[in-house]
Design an enzyme around this catalytic site. Structure first.
Site, PDB file in Angstrom:
ATOM      1  N   ALA A  63      37.594   0.501 -27.826  1.00 27.89           N
ATOM      2  CA  ALA A  63      37.247   1.677 -27.041  1.00 27.89           C
ATOM      3  C   ALA A  63      37.985   2.879 -27.622  1.00 27.89           C
ATOM      4  O   ALA A  63      39.001   2.733 -28.305  1.00 27.89           O
ATOM      5  CB  ALA A  63      37.617   1.469 -25.576  1.00 27.89           C
ATOM      6  N   GLY A 108      37.483  -3.434 -27.144  1.00 33.20           N
ATOM      7  CA  GLY A 108      36.101  -3.359 -26.691  1.00 33.20           C
ATOM      8  C   GLY A 108      35.117  -3.961 -27.674  1.00 33.20           C
ATOM      9  O   GLY A 108      34.038  -4.411 -27.284  1.00 33.20           O
ATOM     10  N   GLU A 111      35.159  -7.569 -26.979  1.00 33.63           N
ATOM     11  CA  GLU A 111      34.539  -7.765 -25.669  1.00 33.63           C
ATOM     12  C   GLU A 111      33.023  -7.660 -25.719  1.00 33.63           C
ATOM     13  O   GLU A 111      32.310  -8.461 -25.098  1.00 33.63           O
ATOM     14  CB  GLU A 111      35.120  -6.753 -24.679  1.00 33.63           C
ATOM     15  CG  GLU A 111      36.572  -7.063 -24.317  1.00 33.63           C
ATOM     16  CD  GLU A 111      37.252  -5.942 -23.567  1.00 33.63           C
ATOM     17  OE1 GLU A 111      37.899  -6.232 -22.543  1.00 33.63           O
ATOM     18  OE2 GLU A 111      37.153  -4.771 -23.995  1.00 33.63           O
TER      19      GLU A 111
END
Length: 264
Positions: A63, A108, A111
């Site tokens: 992110a 992220g 993920e």
């Protein structure tokens, strides 16, 4: 969709996160573009998706720390929900989604890869959840999916230590399904996606739903979910064609040909 490209090749859709100068890091705009890309998939013609990142250095480096650095508690929670809502959409998307992981898949990036049905990665891929080193937790499902994929002990060790792992270890612990060279990453993913696209689409969707929904329950509840989805496949054109084709060739199994299944 300024940071996401979408193309269709036959019955396979390819979604590419295209923010290469920032190593494809996920900010709010990228998340919005990805959400729009999945909403725009024509499920009547596309039977499998590939999710990848632009360039060969990074799938998704994480992110966007620049955006996160100034968030309040409430804004941080909202940003986590934004990512989680999208990744849950990917996880439960009606058709299979394959992550083709090139280079960094951190935070992220790890993920979003885990929200896909399975992962093919390049030899230079790197996975990890380094959030504790930044003073935060994983926020887009990392504490949940990593444990489900590699076991609680391994997930806790990776998350608590913020340690990144290379492709060979990711394969060993079951985080990825296959490791190939960078040059072979997309061709391999496309070949697998094309094989999936050849199967009966109704059956593939039902299998995905049965696995996803049943995995969260006990075996008896999972079996009941499977029974209903198994039954839903009958009286479809795909089922009649598939079984009819098999029975016609049953005297010589070597001549069984694949049916050109339709979305019916």
């Amino acid at each position: 969709m300024g940071f996401v490209k979408y193309e269709v090749q036959d019955a396979v859709g390819i979604i590419t996160i295209d923010r290469e100068k920032a190593l494809n890091a996920l900010n709010s705009e990228v998340l919005d573009d990805l959400n729009a890309a999945f909403d725009n998939v024509d499920l009547d013609t596309v039977r499998c998706l590939i999710l990848t990142g632009a360039g060969d250095k990074s799938f998704v480096a994480g992110a966007d720390i620049g955006e996160m650095s100034t968030l309040t508690k409430a804004e941080g929670e909202a940003f986590g929900k934004k990512g989680n809502d999208l990744f849950l959409k990917i996880e439960s998307f009606p058709i299979p989604v394959i992550a083709a992981v090139n280079g960094f898949a951190l935070g992220g990036g790890c993920e979003i890869a885990m929200s896909c049905d399975f992962r093919i990665c390049s030899e230079n891929a790197m996975f990890g959840q380094p959030e504790v080193g930044l003073g935060i937790t994983p926020g887009f499902g990392g504490t949940q999916r990593l444990a489900r994929l590699v076991g609680m002990g391994m997930a806790k060790q990776m998350i608590y230590t913020a340690r990144n792992i290379k492709s060979d270890e990711a394969l060993r612990i079951g985080l990825v399904n296959q490791v190939v060279s960078s040059e072979e990453l997309l061709p391999t993913a496309k070949k697998i996606a094309s094989t999936i696209a050849m199967q009966a689409p109704i059956a593939v969707r039902a299998c995905k739903k049965a696995i996803n929904d049943g995995y969260q329950t006990d075996i008896n509840s999972g079996a009941a979910i499977e029974e209903k989805l198994f039954g839903s496949c009958f009286e479809t054109e795909d089922q009649r064609e598939g079984m009819g084709n098999f029975l016609k060739k049953k005297d010589d199994p070597t001549k069984v040909k694949h049916v050109a299944f339709q979305n019916k």
